[in-house]
Write a protein that holds these residues in place. Structure first.
Motif, PDB file in Angstrom:
ATOM      1  N   GLU A  25       2.481   1.659   3.531  1.00 58.73           N
ATOM      2  CA  GLU A  25       3.631   0.775   3.632  1.00 58.73           C
ATOM      3  C   GLU A  25       4.834   1.145   2.763  1.00 58.73           C
ATOM      4  OE1 GLU A  25       1.159  -3.549   4.475  1.00 58.73           O
ATOM      5  OE2 GLU A  25       1.444  -2.893   2.387  1.00 58.73           O
ATOM      6  N   THR A  32       0.797  -1.196   0.071  1.00 59.87           N
ATOM      7  CA  THR A  32       0.034   0.005   0.046  1.00 59.87           C
ATOM      8  C   THR A  32       0.887   1.142   0.115  1.00 59.87           C
ATOM      9  OG1 THR A  32      -0.009   0.220   2.449  1.00 59.87           O
ATOM     10  CG2 THR A  32      -1.842  -0.898   1.414  1.00 59.87           C
ATOM     11  N   ARG A  65      -3.256  -2.914   7.155  1.00 59.71           N
ATOM     12  CA  ARG A  65      -2.251  -2.563   5.946  1.00 59.71           C
ATOM     13  C   ARG A  65      -2.388  -1.164   5.715  1.00 59.71           C
ATOM     14  NH1 ARG A  65      -0.845  -7.300   1.894  1.00 59.71           N
ATOM     15  NH2 ARG A  65       1.055  -5.666   1.585  1.00 59.71           N
TER      16      ARG A  65
END
Length: 171
Positions: A27, A24, A86
């Motif tokens: 991330e 993502t 996430r």
């Protein structure tokens, strides 16, 4: 401690990270911040990747939700929880989960989940014991299936499944 990277090296690092695993935006931002020599380079690299189409939370969420539904056998709530873990924006996660589970038969998914988790066991006999029934219910709820459909399927195997409704109302 790894050597801090300039903008071009950071772009290469980002491309390698994305080729190894779907990430993502949040991330990838964290990975890049840890390696960047200049914090401003992170936003520049992310912008270039977005413009090139390599970084898109919506597309990631849709493919992730479909994968978790088909390969993982999980329910909508679990998929949304995993997407938000996430750090996908909640609205994007909700929309992706809704799209992925549109037209999905949750009862059939629950039955397949139980068959997979209890393969080789007689579910009718196993779920007569209250502790096994409660365990199966917790597994279904953790896997992201709705309370009503979980109880509906468990009622097929055990007469005591009505007790789960009371337990769920208390918690």
């Amino acid at each position: 401690m790894p050597k801090p990277l300039d903008r071009n090296a950071l772009m290469t690092f980002a491309a390698q990270a994305l080729s190894a695993r779907a990430l993502t935006i949040a991330e990838l931002r964290d990975k890049l911040k840890r390696r960047a020599a200049q914090p401003a380079d992170v936003d520049e690299v992310l912008l270039r990747l977005k413009e090139a189409g390599y970084l898109n939370d919506q597309r990631f969420s849709e493919s992730y939700a479909g994968w978790r539904r088909d390969d993982g056998g999980f329910g909508k709530t679990r998929v949304m929880r995993d997407l938000m873990a996430r750090r996908v924006p909640p609205a994007v996660a909700k929309q992706a989960a809704e799209t992925a589970f549109e037209g999905a038969d949750e009862i059939a998914m629950i039955e397949a989940f139980l068959k997979r988790k209890y393969r080789g066991k007689d579910l009718g006999a196993l779920l007569k014991e209250e502790k096994h029934l409660a365990s199966a219910y917790r597994k279904l709820r953790t896997a992201g299936f709705s309370t009503g459909n979980s109880i509906r399927v468990l009622k097929q195997y055990a007469a005591q499944a009505e007790l789960l409704e009371d337990v769920d109302n208390e918690s």
